[in-house]
Each structure stands twice: as structure tokens, then as C-alpha cells.
Scaffold this motif. Structure first.
Motif, PDB file in Angstrom:
ATOM      1  N   ALA A   1       0.868  -1.177   0.000  1.00 20.05           N
ATOM      2  CA  ALA A   1       0.000   0.000   0.000  1.00 20.05           C
ATOM      3  C   ALA A   1       0.903   1.224   0.000  1.00 20.05           C
ATOM      4  O   ALA A   1       1.804   1.331   0.832  1.00 20.05           O
ATOM      5  CB  ALA A   1      -0.900  -0.002   1.227  1.00 20.05           C
ATOM      6  N   LEU A   2       0.664   2.115  -0.954  1.00 20.87           N
ATOM      7  CA  LEU A   2       1.469   3.329  -1.067  1.00 20.87           C
ATOM      8  C   LEU A   2       0.654   4.549  -0.708  1.00 20.87           C
ATOM      9  O   LEU A   2      -0.549   4.604  -0.970  1.00 20.87           O
ATOM     10  CB  LEU A   2       1.978   3.500  -2.504  1.00 20.87           C
ATOM     11  CG  LEU A   2       2.973   2.493  -3.013  1.00 20.87           C
ATOM     12  CD1 LEU A   2       3.319   2.787  -4.467  1.00 20.87           C
ATOM     13  CD2 LEU A   2       4.232   2.488  -2.167  1.00 20.87           C
ATOM     14  N   LYS A   3       1.332   5.554  -0.168  1.00 18.52           N
ATOM     15  CA  LYS A   3       0.717   6.840   0.147  1.00 18.52           C
ATOM     16  C   LYS A   3       1.479   7.899  -0.642  1.00 18.52           C
ATOM     17  O   LYS A   3       2.702   7.935  -0.646  1.00 18.52           O
ATOM     18  CB  LYS A   3       0.843   7.123   1.634  1.00 18.52           C
ATOM     19  CG  LYS A   3       0.432   8.519   2.041  1.00 18.52           C
ATOM     20  CD  LYS A   3       0.677   8.697   3.526  1.00 18.52           C
ATOM     21  CE  LYS A   3       0.804  10.141   3.893  1.00 18.52           C
ATOM     22  NZ  LYS A   3       1.090  10.315   5.309  1.00 18.52           N
ATOM     23  N   TYR A   4       0.709   8.756  -1.316  1.00 27.86           N
ATOM     24  CA  TYR A   4       1.320   9.864  -2.035  1.00 27.86           C
ATOM     25  C   TYR A   4       0.441  11.089  -1.882  1.00 27.86           C
ATOM     26  O   TYR A   4      -0.754  11.035  -2.137  1.00 27.86           O
ATOM     27  CB  TYR A   4       1.508   9.540  -3.518  1.00 27.86           C
ATOM     28  CG  TYR A   4       2.086  10.697  -4.290  1.00 27.86           C
ATOM     29  CD1 TYR A   4       3.385  11.108  -4.070  1.00 27.86           C
ATOM     30  CD2 TYR A   4       1.313  11.397  -5.196  1.00 27.86           C
ATOM     31  CE1 TYR A   4       3.920  12.185  -4.754  1.00 27.86           C
ATOM     32  CE2 TYR A   4       1.838  12.481  -5.888  1.00 27.86           C
ATOM     33  CZ  TYR A   4       3.142  12.869  -5.660  1.00 27.86           C
ATOM     34  OH  TYR A   4       3.670  13.942  -6.332  1.00 27.86           O
ATOM     35  N   ASP A   5       1.036  12.179  -1.463  1.00 28.85           N
ATOM     36  CA  ASP A   5       0.321  13.436  -1.303  1.00 28.85           C
ATOM     37  C   ASP A   5       0.956  14.457  -2.232  1.00 28.85           C
ATOM     38  O   ASP A   5       2.046  14.972  -1.949  1.00 28.85           O
ATOM     39  CB  ASP A   5       0.394  13.904   0.147  1.00 28.85           C
ATOM     40  CG  ASP A   5      -0.453  15.129   0.423  1.00 28.85           C
ATOM     41  OD1 ASP A   5      -0.794  15.866  -0.533  1.00 28.85           O
ATOM     42  OD2 ASP A   5      -0.782  15.358   1.598  1.00 28.85           O
ATOM     43  N   ALA A   6       0.279  14.745  -3.340  1.00 29.35           N
ATOM     44  CA  ALA A   6       0.825  15.666  -4.336  1.00 29.35           C
ATOM     45  C   ALA A   6       1.026  17.065  -3.762  1.00 29.35           C
ATOM     46  O   ALA A   6       1.936  17.779  -4.185  1.00 29.35           O
ATOM     47  CB  ALA A   6      -0.103  15.721  -5.548  1.00 29.35           C
ATOM     48  N   ASP A   7       0.213  17.457  -2.812  1.00 27.94           N
ATOM     49  CA  ASP A   7       0.339  18.793  -2.214  1.00 27.94           C
ATOM     50  C   ASP A   7       1.611  18.933  -1.373  1.00 27.94           C
ATOM     51  O   ASP A   7       2.196  20.006  -1.290  1.00 27.94           O
ATOM     52  CB  ASP A   7      -0.875  19.118  -1.349  1.00 27.94           C
ATOM     53  CG  ASP A   7      -2.148  19.250  -2.168  1.00 27.94           C
ATOM     54  OD1 ASP A   7      -2.053  19.606  -3.363  1.00 27.94           O
ATOM     55  OD2 ASP A   7      -3.232  18.983  -1.615  1.00 27.94           O
ATOM     56  N   LYS A   8       2.024  17.844  -0.745  1.00 27.08           N
ATOM     57  CA  LYS A   8       3.216  17.883   0.105  1.00 27.08           C
ATOM     58  C   LYS A   8       4.491  17.611  -0.684  1.00 27.08           C
ATOM     59  O   LYS A   8       5.584  17.902  -0.219  1.00 27.08           O
ATOM     60  CB  LYS A   8       3.091  16.866   1.235  1.00 27.08           C
ATOM     61  CG  LYS A   8       2.030  17.220   2.259  1.00 27.08           C
ATOM     62  CD  LYS A   8       2.003  16.219   3.368  1.00 27.08           C
ATOM     63  CE  LYS A   8       0.931  16.575   4.387  1.00 27.08           C
ATOM     64  NZ  LYS A   8       0.852  15.595   5.468  1.00 27.08           N
ATOM     65  N   GLY A   9       4.346  16.989  -1.846  1.00 25.69           N
ATOM     66  CA  GLY A   9       5.520  16.656  -2.645  1.00 25.69           C
ATOM     67  C   GLY A   9       6.254  15.461  -2.066  1.00 25.69           C
ATOM     68  O   GLY A   9       5.762  14.759  -1.195  1.00 25.69           O
ATOM     69  N   GLY A  10       7.444  15.246  -2.536  1.00 27.65           N
ATOM     70  CA  GLY A  10       8.210  14.095  -2.095  1.00 27.65           C
ATOM     71  C   GLY A  10       7.792  12.844  -2.842  1.00 27.65           C
ATOM     72  O   GLY A  10       6.916  12.876  -3.714  1.00 27.65           O
ATOM     73  N   ALA A  11       8.425  11.781  -2.519  1.00 32.09           N
ATOM     74  CA  ALA A  11       8.158  10.505  -3.174  1.00 32.09           C
ATOM     75  C   ALA A  11       7.068   9.739  -2.420  1.00 32.09           C
ATOM     76  O   ALA A  11       6.828   9.989  -1.238  1.00 32.09           O
ATOM     77  CB  ALA A  11       9.428   9.666  -3.223  1.00 32.09           C
ATOM     78  N   PRO A  12       6.424   8.798  -3.110  1.00 29.37           N
ATOM     79  CA  PRO A  12       5.457   7.940  -2.418  1.00 29.37           C
ATOM     80  C   PRO A  12       6.131   7.129  -1.310  1.00 29.37           C
ATOM     81  O   PRO A  12       7.313   6.807  -1.392  1.00 29.37           O
ATOM     82  CB  PRO A  12       4.947   7.020  -3.529  1.00 29.37           C
ATOM     83  CG  PRO A  12       5.185   7.780  -4.780  1.00 29.37           C
ATOM     84  CD  PRO A  12       6.464   8.527  -4.542  1.00 29.37           C
ATOM     85  N   LEU A  13       5.337   6.822  -0.305  1.00 30.38           N
ATOM     86  CA  LEU A  13       5.821   6.049   0.841  1.00 30.38           C
ATOM     87  C   LEU A  13       5.023   4.758   0.961  1.00 30.38           C
ATOM     88  O   LEU A  13       3.794   4.782   0.869  1.00 30.38           O
ATOM     89  CB  LEU A  13       5.635   6.830   2.141  1.00 30.38           C
ATOM     90  CG  LEU A  13       6.215   8.228   2.231  1.00 30.38           C
ATOM     91  CD1 LEU A  13       5.747   8.906   3.511  1.00 30.38           C
ATOM     92  CD2 LEU A  13       7.722   8.171   2.179  1.00 30.38           C
ATOM     93  N   PRO A  14       5.685   3.632   1.214  1.00 30.84           N
ATOM     94  CA  PRO A  14       4.935   2.411   1.516  1.00 30.84           C
ATOM     95  C   PRO A  14       4.315   2.508   2.917  1.00 30.84           C
ATOM     96  O   PRO A  14       4.994   2.851   3.874  1.00 30.84           O
ATOM     97  CB  PRO A  14       5.989   1.303   1.490  1.00 30.84           C
ATOM     98  CG  PRO A  14       7.214   1.910   0.918  1.00 30.84           C
ATOM     99  CD  PRO A  14       7.110   3.386   1.111  1.00 30.84           C
ATOM    100  N   LEU A  15       3.022   2.276   2.989  1.00 22.00           N
ATOM    101  CA  LEU A  15       2.321   2.285   4.282  1.00 22.00           C
ATOM    102  C   LEU A  15       2.166   0.887   4.845  1.00 22.00           C
ATOM    103  O   LEU A  15       2.097   0.705   6.049  1.00 22.00           O
ATOM    104  CB  LEU A  15       0.941   2.905   4.127  1.00 22.00           C
ATOM    105  CG  LEU A  15       0.883   4.376   3.817  1.00 22.00           C
ATOM    106  CD1 LEU A  15      -0.566   4.819   3.703  1.00 22.00           C
ATOM    107  CD2 LEU A  15       1.598   5.181   4.876  1.00 22.00           C
ATOM    108  N   ALA A  16       2.047  -0.087   3.939  1.00 20.83           N
ATOM    109  CA  ALA A  16       1.898  -1.485   4.345  1.00 20.83           C
ATOM    110  C   ALA A  16       2.534  -2.342   3.265  1.00 20.83           C
ATOM    111  O   ALA A  16       2.445  -2.024   2.084  1.00 20.83           O
ATOM    112  CB  ALA A  16       0.423  -1.847   4.508  1.00 20.83           C
ATOM    113  N   LYS A  17       3.197  -3.398   3.687  1.00 20.99           N
ATOM    114  CA  LYS A  17       3.761  -4.320   2.719  1.00 20.99           C
ATOM    115  C   LYS A  17       3.794  -5.701   3.341  1.00 20.99           C
ATOM    116  O   LYS A  17       3.871  -5.858   4.556  1.00 20.99           O
ATOM    117  CB  LYS A  17       5.150  -3.874   2.258  1.00 20.99           C
ATOM    118  CG  LYS A  17       6.223  -3.882   3.307  1.00 20.99           C
ATOM    119  CD  LYS A  17       7.529  -3.387   2.709  1.00 20.99           C
ATOM    120  CE  LYS A  17       8.709  -3.807   3.564  1.00 20.99           C
ATOM    121  NZ  LYS A  17       9.987  -3.519   2.920  1.00 20.99           N
TER     122      LYS A  17
END
Length: 104
Positions: free
Chosen positions: A2-18
Motif C-alpha cells: 500500500a502506497l501513500k502519495y500526497d501531491a500537495d506535500k511533494g516528495g516521493a510515495p511512501l509504503p504504508l503497508a507491505k
């Protein structure tokens, strides 16, 4: 995965669950129960699983592949909202660099 990406905050996507096997199935069940869109890309999921820890940005080598997945998800959301045509299916050959590819 499961990935999290917030376009407003920028940065790269983060894995939330794997996870693999049973845990991967549970991640999928939680997504379905919460109306979270999910799609399958085993090669990309394995690459992220083996190269990234939870809450750690994905490696730069995977940005293009993940960007293609995020663009596809955005297009699906637009289509479901009546604001665009249905996108073609996501291609199986996402650009995963050989050094980050895990075949099994």
C-alpha cells in the motif's frame, strides 16, 4: 503493498503497508473494505518490497514506474467521476531498473 502519495506535500510515495502471502491478502481485503482502489503489478510490488522500508521514500529508480501507476489511478478516478474517458489497461512492462527488479 500500500502506497501513500500526497501531491500537495511533494516528495516521493511512501509504503504504508507491505507483505507477502497472507499479509498481502489482508492488505487487499482492508483496501476493498475501505473502498480503496487497488491494482496489481507484481514486479513493481516486489521491487518496492525488497528495496524500501515502511514510511521510507521509494528509490529514485522506481519513480517513473510508480508515476505511471499514479497517473493511471488518477485517470480511473476521473473516469469514474464522469470527467474523462476510460484509460487503457495499465501495461505490464513498467520501467523497473534491473538493479531494483526482483523476479521472485
Amino acid at each position: 503493498m500500500a502506497l501513500k502519495y500526497d501531491a500537495d506535500k511533494g516528495g516521493a510515495p511512501l509504503p504504508l503497508a507491505k507483505g507477502s502471502d497472507f499479509l498481502a491478502l489482508k492488505i487487499r481485503e482492508v483496501a476493498v473494505a475501505n473502498n480503496v482502489m487497488f491494482l496489481e503489478s507484481p514486479a513493481l510490488a516486489r521491487s518496492i518490497y525488497y528495496s524500501t522500508e515502511l514510511d521510507e521514500e521509494i528509490p529514485g529508480g522506481l519513480y517513473l514506474a510508480v508515476a505511471q501507476v499514479l497517473a493511471y489511478v488518477y485517470q480511473i478516478c476521473q473516469h469514474r467521476a464522469g470527467k474523462g474517458k476510460r484509460p487503457d489497461p495499465l501495461r505490464d512492462d513498467l520501467p523497473i531498473p534491473p538493479d531494483l527488479r526482483r523476479d521472485s
